[in-house]
Write an enzyme that holds these catalytic residues in place. Sequence first.
Site, PDB file in Angstrom:
ATOM      1  NE  ARG A 147      -1.034   2.614   2.577  1.00  0.00           N
ATOM      2  CZ  ARG A 147      -0.972   3.630   3.426  1.00  0.00           C
ATOM      3  NH1 ARG A 147      -2.008   3.962   4.137  1.00  0.00           N
ATOM      4  NH2 ARG A 147       0.148   4.323   3.589  1.00  0.00           N
ATOM      5  CD  GLU A 236       6.212   4.427   6.094  1.00  0.00           C
ATOM      6  OE1 GLU A 236       5.541   5.265   5.461  1.00  0.00           O
ATOM      7  OE2 GLU A 236       6.412   4.508   7.317  1.00  0.00           O
ATOM      8  CG  ASP A 259       5.532   7.361   9.894  1.00  0.00           C
ATOM      9  OD1 ASP A 259       5.524   8.078  10.910  1.00  0.00           O
ATOM     10  OD2 ASP A 259       5.550   7.816   8.736  1.00  0.00           O
TER      11      ASP A 259
END
Length: 542
Positions: A147, A236, A259
Amino acid sequence: MTFPLRGAPLLRDPRFNKGTAFTEEERESLGLLGLLPDGVDTLETQVRRAFTQLAEKNSNLGKYIYLSSLQDTNETLFYRVLRQAPAELLPLVYTPTVGEACERYGLIMRRTKGLYVGINHKGRVKEILRNWPVSDVRFIVVTNGNRILGLGDLGANGMAIPIGKLALYTACGGVPPEFTLPVLIDLGTDNSKLLNDPLYLGLRRPRPSAAELDEFVEEFVEAVQEVFPRCCIQFEDWAGVDAMRLLEKYRDRVCCFNDDIQGTAAVALAGLMGATRITGKPLSQQRVLFLGAGSAGLGIAGLLTQAMVLEGLSLKDAQSQIALFDIHGLIESTRTDLHEFQKPYAHELPSIKDFADAIEMFKPTAIVGVSTVARAFDRRVIEAMARVNERPIIFPYSNPTSRSECTAEEAYQWSQGRAVFASGSPFPPVRYGDKTFVPGQGNNVYIFPAIGMAVYATQATRVTDEMFIAAARGVAEQVMQSDLDVGLIYPPQSELLRTELLAATRVAEVIYARGLTRMPRPDDLEALIRAHAYIPEYHSLG
């Protein structure tokens, strides 16, 4: 002691290479005579040359490739260049340009950086990690490319993301680059375009089941604990459901964070804290409507409710002031298609399928876009926000720029200049009437480098949500009245290193208060942080 590298191998080592800045004495002692032009540069001269060369590139992708090559050849010069003009260069090193770099990674990669951990090597992850030439890694940013920003499944092309993130750890947070390692866990891809691309660099296989993914990630996490025992793992750009599940699985077990969930939440929280100084309403009185109910939206909602509780609200009251809207409409109590993590925000509300209608009903003080749906904040949406608020807070946070829910100009124009605006991607200043507004960029770069520096300097053993709230407060408190006067609710990016180091100090206060380190507390935490910060300058090798 004789320096171990000499001659051409020294010029090929980015950590120690100085290029034309090697002194006459170093050239004599290190076997460099004849391998460089006879002129000796200073670092400052090299910086000027780099900016001149950069200006000659006619596209942002060309500039990205140039900077990437500079990082490959001269690490000190690369970071000195970034430090000199962060506001100008961060959009080239990271968003939005990194999105294009990921899409074209098979065409632009010049030299590998980091480690590729493929599921075809299951059972050998420790061996792969030990192939990295540095034995003391403190930070790994790891993606599986599923993603990437708002671009979807880019497979192994997603490696540009951890590379870029870790460059910002150093440039903006001061974490020494030798302690960082970008990792791509290659699980294949479901992107048929990549699978049919002869230049694609990753595994040509479909993605595995969630169970197989979890099993391989478990091997990776355990291997990191053994090979790099002081390492913090940053997850991430994992798909939303995977991201939430992995964070919950590992957050209390190892030093790690996500994050996209926690960093995005903290930068949004910092923006809301800044916005309250313009609207005059405290955080505990904000009503926030999210467009997007995935990992990013839920991460912001969760951190925001925690911050509201710290201001005196009960958890239930805080959650009641937050609503979510997804592809099927408003998240409300009669819906049967919700994940467990969405249910705390499924209130007894009408079933509404139109976002502008949801604004009229819920009357939010702020809307936050994490949908990756370009122009979803259309004129009806902005005008509805302006009807129910004197100073509507408009945060289109989706990246890259092509996926932003609205532009800064649209937000200011359609709200008659009353919007309090920040976005995920950068927008230029906007003139409305007799005033020029400077849009803020709610970029995670305000948060994760500060978390990283605090973890590095204190040798923290865990990363908690309280640390992210502290980072958000540390960023928000550095917004000056002169910034607010032009609509800017984040500190200027030109001062990023100073901002990060002060925010890292706030995070370190939480680390020591909660006993999340084995290191004794120093008398001066700010001095501790500054003492650990990397400075890009040459050292004598003669």
